[in-house]
Design an enzyme around this catalytic site. Structure first.
Site, short mmCIF file in Angstrom:
data_model
loop_
_atom_site.label_atom_id
_atom_site.label_comp_id
_atom_site.label_asym_id
_atom_site.label_seq_id
_atom_site.Cartn_x
_atom_site.Cartn_y
_atom_site.Cartn_z
N ASN A 29 0.83 -1.21 0.00
CA ASN A 29 0.00 0.00 0.00
C ASN A 29 0.86 1.26 0.00
O ASN A 29 0.54 2.25 0.62
CB ASN A 29 -0.93 0.00 1.23
CG ASN A 29 -1.92 1.14 1.19
OD1 ASN A 29 -2.33 1.58 0.13
ND2 ASN A 29 -2.31 1.64 2.36
N HIS A 30 1.99 1.23 -0.69
CA HIS A 30 2.83 2.41 -0.75
C HIS A 30 2.53 3.18 -2.04
O HIS A 30 2.04 2.62 -3.02
CB HIS A 30 4.31 2.03 -0.71
CG HIS A 30 4.74 1.12 -1.81
ND1 HIS A 30 4.67 -0.26 -1.70
CD2 HIS A 30 5.23 1.36 -3.05
CE1 HIS A 30 5.12 -0.81 -2.82
NE2 HIS A 30 5.46 0.16 -3.66
N TYR A 96 -1.03 9.18 -11.10
CA TYR A 96 -1.48 8.25 -10.06
C TYR A 96 -2.51 7.27 -10.60
O TYR A 96 -2.40 6.05 -10.43
CB TYR A 96 -2.08 9.04 -8.90
CG TYR A 96 -2.75 8.19 -7.84
CD1 TYR A 96 -2.00 7.54 -6.87
CD2 TYR A 96 -4.14 8.04 -7.83
CE1 TYR A 96 -2.62 6.76 -5.90
CE2 TYR A 96 -4.76 7.26 -6.87
CZ TYR A 96 -4.01 6.62 -5.91
OH TYR A 96 -4.62 5.85 -4.96
N SER A 99 -1.06 4.68 -13.05
CA SER A 99 -0.24 3.66 -12.38
C SER A 99 -1.11 2.63 -11.68
O SER A 99 -0.78 1.44 -11.63
CB SER A 99 0.71 4.32 -11.37
OG SER A 99 0.02 4.84 -10.25
N LEU A 130 -13.08 6.79 -0.60
CA LEU A 130 -12.49 7.87 0.18
C LEU A 130 -12.18 7.42 1.60
O LEU A 130 -13.06 6.97 2.33
CB LEU A 130 -13.43 9.08 0.22
CG LEU A 130 -12.91 10.31 0.96
CD1 LEU A 130 -11.62 10.83 0.33
CD2 LEU A 130 -13.96 11.41 0.97
N THR A 133 -7.45 9.43 5.57
CA THR A 133 -6.03 9.58 5.90
C THR A 133 -5.62 11.03 5.72
O THR A 133 -6.25 11.78 4.96
CB THR A 133 -5.16 8.69 5.00
OG1 THR A 133 -5.33 9.09 3.63
CG2 THR A 133 -5.54 7.23 5.14
#
Length: 210
Positions: A29-30, A96, A99, A130, A133
């Site tokens: 999850n990076h 983003y 990818s 959503l 974080t």
């Protein structure tokens, strides 16, 4: 996490903490830091796109590939964390989003190959909506999404983490979480793609424009 030495360090750490030579579960999850804005094809855009793909795509592929022997030894499971942006079209987030689309194509295909080879390793693809974080909230505010945040029901990071771990350990094929904000946009896009694009553009441009 965009360089070969970064992957190697992670693999070495996993091996050091796994003397039995096995890995039960792996959740990735990076992501690279997002630079939000319209795509203009500048040298800066291209450089950022390359960095995002190194971290968000090649980093995932390299790590799972390197750790696959340990996962197979343990009959383990893999969790690939993505988002709605990786399965739909959106504004401001082209590097983003693209990818994450690549992750869907690669690991969806790899799952089929593993099944065809009778591998004991399973892949759970996690599509997130959503989540509250700090990074997600900051990015939304940076495009003027302030009043909208109050209308959207973001799920907590803790609830999301629990849902991911549960799905991966139970070897589920896919996870949509929270269900409404991650599943419905996909169905909306598949059923009426032109209307979805218009609604996405209107929704996101309601904030500040770049």
């Amino acid at each position: 996490m965009g360089r070969a030495e970064d992957y190697q360090k992670v693999v070495q750490e996993v091996a050091r903490h796994s003397p039995a030579g096995r890995l039960d579960h792996l959740v990735l999850n990076h992501k690279a830091v997002n630079k939000l804005g319209f795509w203009k094809g500048t040298a800066g855009n291209i450089s950022h796109l390359e960095e995002v793909f190194r971290v968000n795509f090649f980093g995932y592929v390299a790590l799972v590939s390197a750790l696959m022997p340990l996962l197979e030894e343990a009959r383990g499971s893999v969790g690939i964390v993505s988002s709605v942006a990786g399965r739909t079209n959106t504004l401001y987030l082209l590097p983003y989003s693209s990818s994450k689309h690549a992750l869907d194509g690669f690991f969806g295909g790899w799952r089929i190959e593993l099944e065809a080879a009778n591998s004991p390793v399973t892949i759970t693809y996690c599509t997130l909506g959503l989540i509250d974080t700090e990074n997600a909230v900051t990015e939304l505010k940076s495009i003027g999404f302030k009043s909208g945040l109050e209308k959207l029901a973001a799920s907590s990071a803790n609830d999301t983490a629990l849902a991911i771990v549960t799905a991966v350990t139970r070897r589920r094929r896919e996870l949509y979480f929270p269900y409404a904000s991650s599943r419905f946009p996909l169905l909306f896009r598949w059923w009426v793609p032109e209307l979805f694009d218009w609604a996405t553009s209107y929704f996101l441009q309601s904030g500040n424009k770049f």
